[in-house]
Design a protein around this motif. Structure first.
Motif, PDB file in Angstrom:
ATOM      1  N   GLU A 301       3.982 -13.874 -14.585  1.00  0.00           N
ATOM      2  CA  GLU A 301       5.749 -13.487 -14.572  1.00  0.00           C
ATOM      3  C   GLU A 301       6.363 -14.373 -15.254  1.00  0.00           C
ATOM      4  N   SER A 302       6.088 -15.658 -15.318  1.00  0.00           N
ATOM      5  CA  SER A 302       6.746 -16.583 -16.433  1.00  0.00           C
ATOM      6  C   SER A 302       6.767 -15.955 -17.876  1.00  0.00           C
ATOM      7  N   GLN A 303       5.703 -15.535 -18.216  1.00  0.00           N
ATOM      8  CA  GLN A 303       5.474 -15.131 -19.734  1.00  0.00           C
ATOM      9  C   GLN A 303       6.022 -13.701 -19.596  1.00  0.00           C
ATOM     10  N   SER A 304       6.407 -12.940 -18.933  1.00  0.00           N
ATOM     11  CA  SER A 304       7.006 -11.478 -19.129  1.00  0.00           C
ATOM     12  C   SER A 304       8.434 -11.671 -19.059  1.00  0.00           C
ATOM     13  N   ARG A 305       8.865 -12.712 -18.103  1.00  0.00           N
ATOM     14  CA  ARG A 305      10.181 -12.931 -18.049  1.00  0.00           C
ATOM     15  C   ARG A 305      10.603 -13.642 -19.331  1.00  0.00           C
ATOM     16  N   PHE A 306      10.053 -14.580 -19.745  1.00  0.00           N
ATOM     17  CA  PHE A 306      10.387 -15.389 -20.885  1.00  0.00           C
ATOM     18  C   PHE A 306      10.616 -14.564 -21.901  1.00  0.00           C
ATOM     19  N   ALA A 433      12.173 -20.443 -17.717  1.00  0.00           N
ATOM     20  CA  ALA A 433      13.386 -21.183 -18.238  1.00  0.00           C
ATOM     21  C   ALA A 433      12.898 -22.772 -18.593  1.00  0.00           C
ATOM     22  N   GLN A 434      11.913 -23.291 -17.682  1.00  0.00           N
ATOM     23  CA  GLN A 434      11.325 -24.462 -17.916  1.00  0.00           C
ATOM     24  C   GLN A 434      10.354 -24.333 -19.292  1.00  0.00           C
ATOM     25  N   ILE A 435       9.653 -23.551 -19.380  1.00  0.00           N
ATOM     26  CA  ILE A 435       8.964 -23.279 -20.515  1.00  0.00           C
ATOM     27  C   ILE A 435      10.054 -23.192 -21.822  1.00  0.00           C
ATOM     28  N   ALA A 436      11.074 -22.347 -21.750  1.00  0.00           N
ATOM     29  CA  ALA A 436      11.857 -22.374 -22.911  1.00  0.00           C
ATOM     30  C   ALA A 436      12.451 -23.782 -23.370  1.00  0.00           C
ATOM     31  N   GLU A 437      12.676 -24.521 -22.192  1.00  0.00           N
ATOM     32  CA  GLU A 437      13.115 -25.610 -22.510  1.00  0.00           C
ATOM     33  C   GLU A 437      12.248 -26.561 -23.170  1.00  0.00           C
ATOM     34  N   ALA A 438      10.728 -26.575 -22.698  1.00  0.00           N
ATOM     35  CA  ALA A 438       9.850 -27.161 -23.319  1.00  0.00           C
ATOM     36  C   ALA A 438       9.411 -26.945 -24.783  1.00  0.00           C
ATOM     37  N   TRP A 461       2.751 -21.918 -29.856  1.00  0.00           N
ATOM     38  CA  TRP A 461       3.068 -22.906 -28.685  1.00  0.00           C
ATOM     39  C   TRP A 461       2.478 -22.328 -27.404  1.00  0.00           C
ATOM     40  N   LEU A 462       2.712 -20.975 -26.871  1.00  0.00           N
ATOM     41  CA  LEU A 462       2.177 -20.739 -25.728  1.00  0.00           C
ATOM     42  C   LEU A 462       0.855 -20.505 -25.795  1.00  0.00           C
ATOM     43  N   ARG A 463       0.202 -20.296 -26.619  1.00  0.00           N
ATOM     44  CA  ARG A 463      -1.421 -19.965 -26.637  1.00  0.00           C
ATOM     45  C   ARG A 463      -1.905 -21.558 -26.306  1.00  0.00           C
ATOM     46  N   GLU A 464      -1.411 -22.385 -27.060  1.00  0.00           N
ATOM     47  CA  GLU A 464      -2.121 -23.943 -26.977  1.00  0.00           C
ATOM     48  C   GLU A 464      -1.642 -24.438 -25.682  1.00  0.00           C
ATOM     49  N   LYS A 465      -0.365 -24.257 -25.288  1.00  0.00           N
ATOM     50  CA  LYS A 465      -0.066 -24.732 -23.647  1.00  0.00           C
ATOM     51  C   LYS A 465      -0.444 -24.075 -22.706  1.00  0.00           C
ATOM     52  N   ILE A 466      -0.630 -22.736 -22.648  1.00  0.00           N
ATOM     53  CA  ILE A 466      -0.823 -21.956 -21.439  1.00  0.00           C
ATOM     54  C   ILE A 466      -1.974 -21.101 -21.529  1.00  0.00           C
ATOM     55  N   HIS A 467      -1.806 -20.217 -22.640  1.00  0.00           N
ATOM     56  CA  HIS A 467      -2.753 -18.844 -22.728  1.00  0.00           C
ATOM     57  C   HIS A 467      -4.174 -19.290 -22.852  1.00  0.00           C
ATOM     58  N   ARG A 468      -4.578 -20.075 -23.787  1.00  0.00           N
ATOM     59  CA  ARG A 468      -5.840 -20.243 -23.917  1.00  0.00           C
ATOM     60  C   ARG A 468      -6.778 -20.668 -22.762  1.00  0.00           C
ATOM     61  N   TRP A 469      -6.136 -21.307 -21.714  1.00  0.00           N
ATOM     62  CA  TRP A 469      -6.861 -21.876 -20.662  1.00  0.00           C
ATOM     63  C   TRP A 469      -7.235 -20.864 -19.565  1.00  0.00           C
ATOM     64  N   GLY A 470      -6.666 -19.674 -19.707  1.00  0.00           N
ATOM     65  CA  GLY A 470      -6.905 -18.699 -18.754  1.00  0.00           C
ATOM     66  C   GLY A 470      -6.749 -19.331 -17.284  1.00  0.00           C
ATOM     67  N   ALA A 471      -7.749 -19.101 -16.414  1.00  0.00           N
ATOM     68  CA  ALA A 471      -7.783 -19.538 -15.099  1.00  0.00           C
ATOM     69  C   ALA A 471      -8.165 -21.062 -14.887  1.00  0.00           C
ATOM     70  N   THR A 472      -8.231 -21.770 -15.839  1.00  0.00           N
ATOM     71  CA  THR A 472      -9.080 -22.789 -15.772  1.00  0.00           C
ATOM     72  C   THR A 472      -8.407 -23.990 -14.991  1.00  0.00           C
ATOM     73  N   TYR A 473      -7.141 -24.035 -14.987  1.00  0.00           N
ATOM     74  CA  TYR A 473      -6.162 -24.923 -14.134  1.00  0.00           C
ATOM     75  C   TYR A 473      -5.521 -24.298 -13.138  1.00  0.00           C
ATOM     76  N   ALA A 482       1.293 -28.451 -19.295  1.00  0.00           N
ATOM     77  CA  ALA A 482       1.867 -27.607 -20.372  1.00  0.00           C
ATOM     78  C   ALA A 482       3.193 -28.130 -20.836  1.00  0.00           C
ATOM     79  N   ILE A 483       4.063 -28.638 -19.643  1.00  0.00           N
ATOM     80  CA  ILE A 483       5.697 -28.709 -19.768  1.00  0.00           C
ATOM     81  C   ILE A 483       5.772 -30.174 -18.722  1.00  0.00           C
ATOM     82  N   GLY A 484       4.866 -30.809 -18.351  1.00  0.00           N
ATOM     83  CA  GLY A 484       5.130 -32.093 -17.676  1.00  0.00           C
ATOM     84  C   GLY A 484       6.008 -32.143 -16.382  1.00  0.00           C
TER      85      GLY A 484
END
Lengths: 501, 501
Positions: A301-306, A433-438, A461-473, A482-484
């Motif tokens: 939902e963070s992705q869709s809302r972003f 909003a956290q992601i937008a800030e990052a 940015w989204l791919r490298e920090k979030i998407h590519r990992w799928g459900a890994t973490y 991704a954003i500390g």
């Protein structure tokens, strides 16, 4: 997105080989679910439901196959080569555990009850009569409480249900979060409504469009955002917009066309694009494995809302797409980007969650969270729900439902047994909003990126920090990486204050 | 189509309960196959193929599960309550036997070889170079001969392959049938071409249409014929027209839109309607069982050819739908029904089977039947195939391919390992004429029924005599029950002579 094999340990390879058929059933089920909403002739529903149920049971049987389970258990104690392998074992163990902890007869009862409850809920909503739905909801709450006990929890039974949808999130996290949101949003709402900087209604809401025109605008906008239409992705039509990932290279979104108030269809497309992009940008090496999906509903939902809110409802975006809007929807011309921006950002306390704007939306979730928690901990009875709903709605948004249809009966979720699901909408909102800030820390002003139409930079940015990992973490770890930081409401409150005050 | 339960014997009920999950996999696979051709984004093909293969193996495993097999065997010796139950056991035993007789390593080799062969065939056809395809076809013929030995036969190895597609049909039936067809059709073709009563080309072949217009005409025609569009059935678009039954209440046909020569799309729709109607009119009580499908390819093709040729290309039909055609395709207006009838019935010996008219079509099947039989019995080598093809084509239709692409490489079937399949096209063609004769005996002149637009009477006849039974009776028995005779060429020859001479 490519490179060396990521699964190298022999036992992991063995697990994946056995998992392949479970994946295939999931692939088929995803397509069946999509088709049901989009193209299936209505009379096909009986056979489709029967087939889906059979495949669900079969998939569970294969997952709980003793040989498979023992492989996963062995792997969880083995030395593994990397985070992907560890993530794989974590995801499978979670799935297996949840299924093994709930006795089959309880699961069967749950499936049967929710199946019937959905039918009854529809009728009850239509007749605006909670009493019809009440015995079913009582049974569902009762079953959910049992399920919470079977699944286990440390502090609060609702934690067990939350964890199904958002791994690792607890009442302990949500109580302060929702309290804070309530008080902050109340202040913002009061001020927005009294100051009139944003309208409570806009004339564009009443203007009719030709479906084909809006479809062209939707497609043009998706192309601008970088949606791989016609190669790896589709846009279709359904009663309720949704995203279905059928494979890493086959992701489909839908929207609806109601004939007027084009932002409802348009912003839904941008919302679903956010979900779809997540699935489309997962590392291809994870294809056909349990890691090839978004990790949780909150992160999803963070992705869709972003994309919908932070990008789609921004002045920079509206200004950028205004020429497109004008081209496909000639009736908009003359209004200008400023008016379309106001139209996209009407703030109006309303009784219906799905029609809420970004300022009032989370009050609807505060309400549902508190009621669900009370029901599950046993501090409230189902029979008290309608009045509790109305009282809380009045407290949160200053309006009171006139009947159950626009109150306690409005959502389908409880009839499906999805208690613990609603909070993920708010988690997604604040994470956006956290992601937008990052992103802004790294790429500079989002407004400038948008005005330059450099959406590819955001996608990367989204791919490298979030998407590519799928459900890994797990979601909290992913956010930290991704954003500390973990889920936090501050950036969202800051965003809302700076936009609306 | 309704009434009492038809499956009553306990062991049959037990079989059906276990079969349910195999049915569900079939349901999913049918949808996946349909989607692949119609809506799937092209990049999804790798995951789709992998999922289909997994589900195919899984389904076979479940069918050959010792417990299931022993139930079916027990049932085949038990006293059963009715023809449905006996049919159910017959169909399951056939499926199980075929799979058990072929060793898994041969089946795997066959799947692997045909998978590769299809890719190579495409390239070979494009380059019109049989030598590329030759080693694969040699391997396929070799495997098919092995498979024939494993499956077993009494008189001719080709019988074993025929039986896969058309239960109970033998070389002994087909040799005289195709000899007779060859000599009769040769006479008709010579006469038609010399007398010029039917044109060899028609100006309407060159006229362009707007896709949306033809789509509307197709839909209007389907509605006229009684196709339950939007309730239980769909019309979509694909590169090659086909019918997919996903369930008894979910049947989908496709057509293509090439931009000119509208009869190609239009008659394809009527053809596929015939297939679809068969599936749509199966007794609902057979839903989700192995009997819920047409019994054989020959009987299926009889339905599509009946509607396409005997109805669709008749003067009565053309006259009846002419106002519709004129309404949706304005460029036709001025030609009149007589010219459209001639356009629908152009007779032109051509090198390409799928473009052939009803008079020359079966010569293409005579050719393939004889070549296949020779290959399987070992009286011809694959290396002799191109010249044998060209010689026989010249003998049958008086024209000779200039290259392999328009000769021996034109069909995909052999690359898929479908040897023994082609004859069902002719069986369907002749059965269509037999059925038309039987219908006229009961309903009176088909022309009159068509002109009165009483298609419901035809649908009812087909439902009661053929469709409702699904796969309950083997094809020959079904024909005997429905029309009092087995496959016979006489009615077709009579039909062709009376129409074309």
């Amino acid at each position: 997105m490519s490179g060396d094999e990521v699964f190298v340990t022999p036992i992991i390879k063995e697990i994946l080989e056995k998992y392949r058929v479970i994946w295939a059933i999931g692939h088929a089920s995803a397509l069946m679910g999509w088709d049901l909403e989009v193209y299936m002739p209505p009379a096909g529903v009986k056979e489709r439901s029967a087939a889906s149920a059979e495949l669900g049971v079969l998939s569970q049987k294969l997952l709980l196959d003793p040989e498979f389970v023992s492989l996963v258990e062995k792997a969880s104690e083995a030395e593994l080569a990397n985070d992907y392998e560890r993530g794989l074992v974590r995801v499978l163990k979670r799935e297996i555990d949840k299924m093994r902890k709930i006795p089959p007869e309880v699961l069967r009862e749950f499936i049967k009850t929710t199946g019937e409850a959905q039918v009854v809920w529809r009728e009850a909503k239509q007749k605006s009569d909670f009493s019809l739905f009440k015995p079913y909801l009582e049974k569902i709450v009762d079953l959910e409480r049992k399920i919470a006990e079977y699944l286990g929890y440390e502090e609060h039974p609702y934690d067990a249900l939350l964890d199904i949808y958002e791994e690792g999130v607890r009442v302990r996290d949500l109580d302060p979060l929702f309290d804070k949101l309530e008080s902050e949003l109340r202040k913002v709402i009061e001020k927005v409504l009294s100051e009139g900087r944003y309208p409570q209604w806009h004339p564009l809401e009443d203007l009719a469009y030709r479906k084909d025109d809006l479809k062209e605008l939707n497609l043009a906008t998706l192309r601008l955002l970088g949606y791989p239409l016609g190669e790896r992705a589709r846009l279709d039509e359904s009663a309720h917009p949704f995203t279905q990932s059928i494979g890493i290279n086959d992701v489909r979104i839908t929207t609806r066309y109601e004939g007027k108030d084009f932002k409802r269809s348009y912003l839904a497309v941008i919302h679903e694009f956010g979900h779809a992009l997540y699935e489309l940008q997962i590392d291809e090496r994870l294809a056909m494995t349990p890691l090839a999906s978004g990790v949780s509903l909150g992160i999803h939902e963070s992705q869709s809302r972003f994309w919908e809110n932070i990008i789609g409802r921004s002045k920079a975006f509206v200004t950028t797409v205004y020429p497109l809007i004008e081209k496909y929807l000639p009736f908009v011309s003359g209004y200008g980007p400023e008016e379309v921006f106001l139209y996209f950002n009407v703030v109006r306390p309303s009784l219906i969650r799905v029609e809420a704007d970004e300022v009032t939306y989370n009050m609807h979730i505060v309400l549902r969270y508190r009621l669900e928690k009370s029901l599950i901990e046993g501090s409230m009875e189902v029979s008290d729900l309608p009045s509790a709903w109305n009282d809380l709605m009045e407290k949160l948004l200053g309006i009171r439902p006139k009947n159950d249809a626009e109150g306690v009966l409005q959502d389908i979720h409880w009839s499906m047994g999805s208690i613990g699901y609603f909070p993920t909408y708010t988690l997604g909102t604040i994470a956006a909003a956290q992601i937008a800030e990052a992103i802004e820390k790294e790429l500079g002003s989002l407004d400038e990126v948008i005005r330059a139409k450099e959406f590819g930079r955001i996608r990367t940015w989204l791919r490298e920090k979030i998407h590519r990992w799928g459900a890994t973490y797990p979601p909290k770890d992913l956010l930290r990486k991704a954003i500390g930081s973990e889920y936090s409401a501050e950036p969202f409150i800051k965003y809302i204050r700076s936009k609306y005050l």
